[in-house]
Design an enzyme around this catalytic site. Structure first.
Site, PDB file in Angstrom:
ATOM      1  N   LYS A 155       0.825  -1.184   0.000  1.00 47.17           N
ATOM      2  CA  LYS A 155       0.000   0.000   0.000  1.00 47.17           C
ATOM      3  C   LYS A 155       0.874   1.254   0.000  1.00 47.17           C
ATOM      4  O   LYS A 155       2.019   1.143   0.427  1.00 47.17           O
ATOM      5  CB  LYS A 155      -0.945  -0.002   1.194  1.00 47.17           C
ATOM      6  CG  LYS A 155      -0.243   0.229   2.546  1.00 47.17           C
ATOM      7  CD  LYS A 155      -1.224   0.324   3.660  1.00 47.17           C
ATOM      8  CE  LYS A 155      -1.280   1.688   4.274  1.00 47.17           C
ATOM      9  NZ  LYS A 155      -0.090   2.170   4.932  1.00 47.17           N
ATOM     10  N   LYS A 189      -0.996 -10.101  10.893  1.00 49.89           N
ATOM     11  CA  LYS A 189      -0.687 -10.097  12.324  1.00 49.89           C
ATOM     12  C   LYS A 189      -1.474 -11.219  13.000  1.00 49.89           C
ATOM     13  O   LYS A 189      -2.623 -11.466  12.650  1.00 49.89           O
ATOM     14  CB  LYS A 189      -1.050  -8.742  12.946  1.00 49.89           C
ATOM     15  CG  LYS A 189      -0.095  -7.620  12.529  1.00 49.89           C
ATOM     16  CD  LYS A 189      -0.458  -6.326  13.207  1.00 49.89           C
ATOM     17  CE  LYS A 189       0.340  -5.171  12.652  1.00 49.89           C
ATOM     18  NZ  LYS A 189       1.673  -5.017  13.217  1.00 49.89           N
ATOM     19  N   HIS A 246      -5.681  -0.644   6.605  1.00 51.19           N
ATOM     20  CA  HIS A 246      -5.649  -1.600   7.718  1.00 51.19           C
ATOM     21  C   HIS A 246      -6.948  -1.657   8.525  1.00 51.19           C
ATOM     22  O   HIS A 246      -7.459  -2.723   8.825  1.00 51.19           O
ATOM     23  CB  HIS A 246      -4.527  -1.258   8.695  1.00 51.19           C
ATOM     24  CG  HIS A 246      -3.182  -1.114   8.067  1.00 51.19           C
ATOM     25  ND1 HIS A 246      -2.724  -1.953   7.086  1.00 51.19           N
ATOM     26  CD2 HIS A 246      -2.172  -0.225   8.285  1.00 51.19           C
ATOM     27  CE1 HIS A 246      -1.494  -1.593   6.735  1.00 51.19           C
ATOM     28  NE2 HIS A 246      -1.147  -0.544   7.447  1.00 51.19           N
ATOM     29  N   LYS A 340       1.623   3.176  22.099  1.00 50.58           N
ATOM     30  CA  LYS A 340       1.207   2.367  20.955  1.00 50.58           C
ATOM     31  C   LYS A 340       0.121   1.404  21.425  1.00 50.58           C
ATOM     32  O   LYS A 340       0.310   0.662  22.388  1.00 50.58           O
ATOM     33  CB  LYS A 340       2.402   1.586  20.416  1.00 50.58           C
ATOM     34  CG  LYS A 340       2.020   0.607  19.306  1.00 50.58           C
ATOM     35  CD  LYS A 340       2.973   0.682  18.141  1.00 50.58           C
ATOM     36  CE  LYS A 340       2.580  -0.289  17.048  1.00 50.58           C
ATOM     37  NZ  LYS A 340       2.538   0.307  15.730  1.00 50.58           N
TER      38      LYS A 340
HETATM   39  C1  BG6 Z   1       1.984   1.414   7.910  1.00 51.82           C
HETATM   40  C2  BG6 Z   1       1.796   2.896   7.903  1.00 51.82           C
HETATM   41  O1  BG6 Z   1       1.150   0.809   6.966  1.00 51.82           O
HETATM   42  O2  BG6 Z   1       1.690   0.912   9.198  1.00 51.82           O
HETATM   43  C3  BG6 Z   1       2.681   3.549   8.940  1.00 51.82           C
HETATM   44  O3  BG6 Z   1       2.092   3.413   6.629  1.00 51.82           O
HETATM   45  C4  BG6 Z   1       2.415   2.945  10.304  1.00 51.82           C
HETATM   46  O4  BG6 Z   1       2.462   4.949   8.998  1.00 51.82           O
HETATM   47  C5  BG6 Z   1       2.521   1.413  10.229  1.00 51.82           C
HETATM   48  O5  BG6 Z   1       3.381   3.443  11.214  1.00 51.82           O
HETATM   49  C6  BG6 Z   1       2.084   0.804  11.532  1.00 51.82           C
HETATM   50  O6  BG6 Z   1       2.346  -0.568  11.474  1.00 51.82           O
HETATM   51  P1  BG6 Z   1       2.536  -1.413  12.783  1.00 51.82           P
HETATM   52  O7  BG6 Z   1       2.672  -2.804  12.313  1.00 51.82           O
HETATM   53  O8  BG6 Z   1       3.739  -0.875  13.478  1.00 51.82           O
HETATM   54  O9  BG6 Z   1       1.304  -1.168  13.597  1.00 51.82           O
END
Ligand code: BG6
Length: 448
Positions: A155, A189, A246, A340
């Site tokens: 993407k 995931k 996502h 996070k």
């Molecule tokens: C990506 C985005 O698809 O996913 C990023 O472009 C984002 O901006 C990332 O930080 C987050 O992925 P994860 O796996 O760390 O949650």
């Protein structure tokens, strides 16, 4: 070694961030676990002529290892699989040279090999690279065998509805839908895969998985990291970056009808049906039911003093879907927040909730119900070691040709169709851009 077909994995843009941070570490890990095809060649392309040892010496290949230290033997094995080819993605001539390289590798191995082109390059180049691949007949399989050719893309798939449609159409001129693997790494995931397993294994929940017993579904992906100076983010924003891709995929998995069969086609049919039924976000609700924010300091970081890009985006809706007509769906994401946290929370009308925690510390929990099946770690999967990275699964599935965890063109288009009215209204400034401090608790930006 596994019994996968002989494969040539061509990584366009081997020196790029994605390849160094995710693909090479995932390949190292797969190599260590003996999961790669017995006959595999990894061909990395880059604009500059590079020496393989020099290049590998500058990549932290073992970031997925607990101690971040490489096993020299595995590193040597990985090195032995790799070759580097100089290629300017905009130069059609270079694709003919690439074809010669791929053909000569097949001669060397004495067999036709599947070809997997991984476009680890800026999305603006996708259409051009795909066309050059097609014109050089690199989309075809080996002339004297039935090896398969596949394309893996990351993407963003387009920038809005028209550009996504154009990219899909242009790709379709050279590669059939069954050859195109559009990565949404969230689908790979572990807890995300477990959402479906939870629904399949807990019939008592599945039979009442609807508006009569579910009051709301919250899907959030909050990040502590800021945009880390990635200036291209300014063209994208949180709604496009996370929600269009996502988070709508997570919503589809959580709310779709269970697939009729255990097949990729059936899985996609369910998801496509749900996303199509969502329709477009109602334009007349954008002002009242969406929020956009931007963290303070962002504009300096990307060097755009007037930027109106959203680093936080949230929406709420009651979907026009009979099964969910009284359930509230809420989706939110943002950068530079206090922590996070990615999770799906399904709140029942009795106040209890099913929590699908995706990160950190993936787990599924149901309030006050010890009988619910929540642990699927024993389920057989192609990549099954604890803590396996999403990219390991993505790579192996693409090599195996299993499209289940990839986004179909219909899904991609339905997601753009859904967010387009929000993009349009935001572009007209129908919703104020809320500034927020870095490290904020999302509740200070958006209170559903
Ligand atoms: C990506 C985005 O698809 O996913 C990023 O472009 C984002 O901006 C990332 O930080 C987050 O992925 P994860 O796996 O760390 O949650």
């Amino acid at each position: 070694m596994s019994n996968l077909d002989p494969t040539q994995l061509v990584i366009f843009g081997i020196t790029g961030d994605l390849s160094r941070r995710y693909l090479l570490p995932a390949l190292y890990h797969l190599c260590k676990d003996g999961l790669l095809p017995e006959q595999l060649v990894i061909i990395g392309t880059s604009r500059q002529a590079l020496d393989l040892d020099d290049f590998l010496g500058h990549v932290e290949v073992c970031v997925l290892e607990q101690d971040k230290v490489c096993d020299p033997e595995v590193l040597n094995q990985l090195r032995a699989l790799m070759r580097l080819v100089q290629l300017d993605p905009t130069n059609p001539e270079d694709y003919h040279k690439l074809k010669l390289t791929l053909d000569s590798v097949e001669d060397e191995f004495g067999t036709c090999m599947n070809r997997l082109y991984y476009l680890s390059i800026p999305p603006q180049l996708y259409a051009q690279v795909i066309q050059h691949l097609g014109e050089a007949e690199l989309n075809a399989s080996c002339a004297h065998g039935n090896a398969l050719t596949r394309l893996v893309v990351e993407k963003p798939f387009g920038y809005d509805t028209p550009s996504a449609q154009e990219l899909i159409d242009r790709t379709g001129q050279w590669f059939g839908e069954h050859q195109v693997f559009r990565i949404d790494h969230y689908l790979a995931k572990e807890t995300v895969q477990d959402v479906l397993l939870f629904r399949q294994h807990n019939q008592s929940y599945e039979t009442c998985w609807n508006s009569a017993t579910i009051a709301s579904i919250d899907i959030v992906a909050y990040e502590h990291l800021d945009v880390q100076g990635r200036s291209f983010y300014d063209e994208i924003g949180a709604l496009r970056d996370l929600i269009q891709s996502h988070l709508l995929q997570l919503l589809a998995l959580t709310t779709m009808e269970l697939p009729e069969k255990d097949s990729s086609d059936s899985f996609h049919a369910s998801k496509e049906q749900l996303l199509a039924a969502l329709g477009a976000f109602p334009a007349d609700q954008v002002a009242t039911h969406t929020t956009r924010g931007q963290y303070i300091g962002y504009r300096d970081e990307v060097g755009n003093a007037d930027s109106m890009t959203d680093t936080f985006a949230a929406l709420e809706l009651t979907p026009p879907i009979p099964r969910w007509k009284n359930t509230t769906f809420r989706i939110a994401t943002g950068k530079a927040l206090d922590a996070k946290r990615t999770e799906i929370k399904v709140t029942l009308t009795d106040g209890r909730a099913v929590h699908f925690r995706i990160q950190p510390e993936p787990r599924i929990a149901v309030d006050n119900d010890p009988s619910a099946v929540t642990d699927f770690s024993g389920v057989e999967r192609p990549v099954n070691h604890p803590g396996a990275d999403a990219y390991e699964r993505v790579l192996i599935d693409a090599i195996r040709g299993d499209q289940t965890l990839f986004a179909s063109s219909r899904e991609v288009m339905a997601c753009w169709h859904f967010v387009q009215p929000i993009l349009d209204e935001w572009a007209k400034n129908a919703v104020a851009l809320q500034p927020y401090e870095k490290g904020s608790d999302p509740i200070h930006i958006w209170r559903p």
